[in-house]
Design an enzyme around this catalytic site. Structure first.
Site, PDB file in Angstrom:
ATOM      1  N   PRO A  93      71.631  20.367  89.726  1.00 20.22           N
ATOM      2  CG  PRO A  93      71.125  19.302  91.889  1.00 20.22           C
ATOM      3  CD  PRO A  93      71.568  20.690  91.350  1.00 20.22           C
ATOM      4  CD  GLU A 123      68.518  19.792  99.960  1.00 13.82           C
ATOM      5  OE1 GLU A 123      68.004  18.862  98.940  1.00 13.82           O
ATOM      6  OE2 GLU A 123      69.734  19.346 100.352  1.00 13.82           O
ATOM      7  NE  ARG A 161      89.671  22.872  76.590  1.00 12.46           N
ATOM      8  CZ  ARG A 161      91.147  22.321  76.548  1.00 12.46           C
ATOM      9  NH1 ARG A 161      91.936  23.013  77.616  1.00 12.46           N
ATOM     10  NH2 ARG A 161      91.547  21.696  75.725  1.00 12.46           N
ATOM     11  CG  ASP A 176      91.258  20.328  65.823  1.00 10.51           C
ATOM     12  OD1 ASP A 176      91.963  20.655  64.895  1.00 10.51           O
ATOM     13  OD2 ASP A 176      90.485  21.149  66.438  1.00 10.51           O
TER      14      ASP A 176
HETATM   15  C1  9D3 Z   1      67.927  15.361  97.159  1.00  5.85           C
HETATM   16  C2  9D3 Z   1      68.111  16.361  96.230  1.00  5.85           C
HETATM   17  N1  9D3 Z   1      69.364  16.689  95.871  1.00  5.85           N
HETATM   18  C3  9D3 Z   1      69.423  16.876  94.194  1.00  5.85           C
HETATM   19  C4  9D3 Z   1      70.112  15.894  93.745  1.00  5.85           C
HETATM   20  C5  9D3 Z   1      69.693  18.097  96.593  1.00  5.85           C
HETATM   21  C6  9D3 Z   1      70.987  18.803  95.764  1.00  5.85           C
HETATM   22  C7  9D3 Z   1      72.206  18.236  96.036  1.00  5.85           C
HETATM   23  C8  9D3 Z   1      73.300  18.862  95.564  1.00  5.85           C
HETATM   24  C9  9D3 Z   1      70.819  20.052  95.479  1.00  5.85           C
HETATM   25  C10 9D3 Z   1      71.744  20.786  95.109  1.00  5.85           C
HETATM   26  C11 9D3 Z   1      73.038  20.408  95.088  1.00  5.85           C
HETATM   27  C12 9D3 Z   1      74.398  20.965  94.400  1.00  5.85           C
HETATM   28  N2  9D3 Z   1      74.630  20.699  93.208  1.00  5.85           N
HETATM   29  C13 9D3 Z   1      74.937  21.416  92.426  1.00  5.85           C
HETATM   30  O1  9D3 Z   1      74.708  22.730  92.806  1.00  5.85           O
HETATM   31  C14 9D3 Z   1      74.946  21.389  91.144  1.00  5.85           C
HETATM   32  C15 9D3 Z   1      75.332  20.175  90.082  1.00  5.85           C
HETATM   33  C16 9D3 Z   1      75.308  18.690  90.713  1.00  5.85           C
HETATM   34  O2  9D3 Z   1      75.102  18.217  91.947  1.00  5.85           O
HETATM   35  N3  9D3 Z   1      75.386  17.729  89.727  1.00  5.85           N
HETATM   36  C17 9D3 Z   1      75.484  17.950  88.415  1.00  5.85           C
HETATM   37  N4  9D3 Z   1      75.481  19.044  87.901  1.00  5.85           N
HETATM   38  C18 9D3 Z   1      75.335  20.263  88.938  1.00  5.85           C
HETATM   39  S1  9D3 Z   1      75.401  21.861  88.411  1.00  5.85           S
HETATM   40  C19 9D3 Z   1      75.108  22.369  90.086  1.00  5.85           C
END
Ligand code: 9D3
Length: 260
Positions: A93, A123, A161, A176
């Site tokens: 994230p 986490e 894709r 496209d």
């Molecule tokens: C409180 C902190 N959180 C971060 C926003 C902890 C947390 C939440 C969810 C840590 C990891 C995750 C799991 N999410 C992913 O692995 C992830 C993800 C996402 O949650 N949102 C957008 N893109 C991605 S890519 C991997």
């Protein structure tokens, strides 16, 4: 292209990838998928994969060592198939949000192109993994999901894709429209009237030029209403400017009528 995914849920990735466009491409040998469970790289009795964070706080952190071993195994499997310098992407994230441009870059390259995707849970991963094992951190949008598997599958789908032979001609032509930087126009199929709503007359007219112009106008209008940021990044041709101006005049007229 070969893609390897390091994940605590290898069946989830392996199963989902076998559906639809990505599954068909797999059957045709247009890409190969490897999945690696870091749990298979731990030796202790409890097969521990995570631990509490130093400094305290909620949640668990994935251990560096089993992840590093799984990534190393994936990279070595790629190299043994001739993939040179495979890139390792960590789905997170906190990563840079994925864009069409980045997806296209990842899809570029010959058959020896290799990608290793690291999907996290809990986490996140121990920070010390980044130096050895991660080339790039990638997110899929400004929202939170529970792990990296679905984001990894989205990345795989988007990249494949764009690989030659993955989409058929009709699908490639449809694609496209987004590449051109506009949202899609509305679509209609039978019947001509549904719940009292008729298909726009122009689509029944058989007038190909008028249909093309209407679709382009709808795409421009929708993009202006829903994603004006996309229009700011894109130069409009004279025709497109005129179609968009006419679309806006029509909207104003509709609003005037609605307002009395
Ligand atoms: C409180 C902190 N959180 C971060 C926003 C902890 C947390 C939440 C969810 C840590 C990891 C995750 C799991 N999410 C992913 O692995 C992830 C993800 C996402 O949650 N949102 C957008 N893109 C991605 S890519 C991997």
């Amino acid at each position: 292209m070969r893609i390897d995914v390091v994940t605590l849920f290898p069946e989830m990735v392996g199963h989902a990838a076998r559906f639809g466009v990505t599954g068909r491409a797999l059957q045709r040998g247009l890409w190969r998928l490897g999945v690696w469970n870091p749990r298979d790289f731990v030796t202790d009795r409890h097969r521990t994969i995570d631990d509490r964070p130093y400094g305290g706080g909620p949640g668990m952190v994935m251990l560096a060592e089993p992840l590093a071993s799984a990534v190393a195994a994936a990279r070595s499997a790629q190299r043994s198939e001739g993939c040179t310098a495979p890139r390792t992407l960590y789905l997170s994230p906190a990563g840079t949000p994925l864009s069409h441009r980045r997806v296209a870059e990842l899809a570029a390259g010959g058959d020896a192109t290799g990608l290793v995707l690291l999907a996290g849970r809990y986490e996140g991963i121990d920070q010390r993994l980044f130096e050895c094992c991660v080339d790039e951190e990638v997110a899929i949008g400004d929202f939170v999901v529970s792990g990296g598997e679905l984001p990894a599958l989205m990345l795989i789908d988007a990249v494949l894709r764009l690989r030659p032979g993955v989409l058929n001609d009709a699908e490639s032509a449809l694609q496209d429209s987004f590449v051109a930087g506009l949202l899609d126009c509305p679509h209609y199929t039978r019947p001509e009237e549904y719940e009292g709503k008729r298909v726009p007359e122009v689509l029944l007219s058989g007038h190909h030029e008028a249909i093309r112009a209407w679709r382009l106008q709808q795409a421009l209008g929708r993009t202006l209403e829903r994603r004006p940021d996309l229009l700011r990044d894109r130069a409009l041709s004279k025709e497109e400017q005129e179609l968009l101006a006419a679309y806006r005049r029509d909207i104003v007229r509709v609003l005037d009528i609605a307002g009395g």
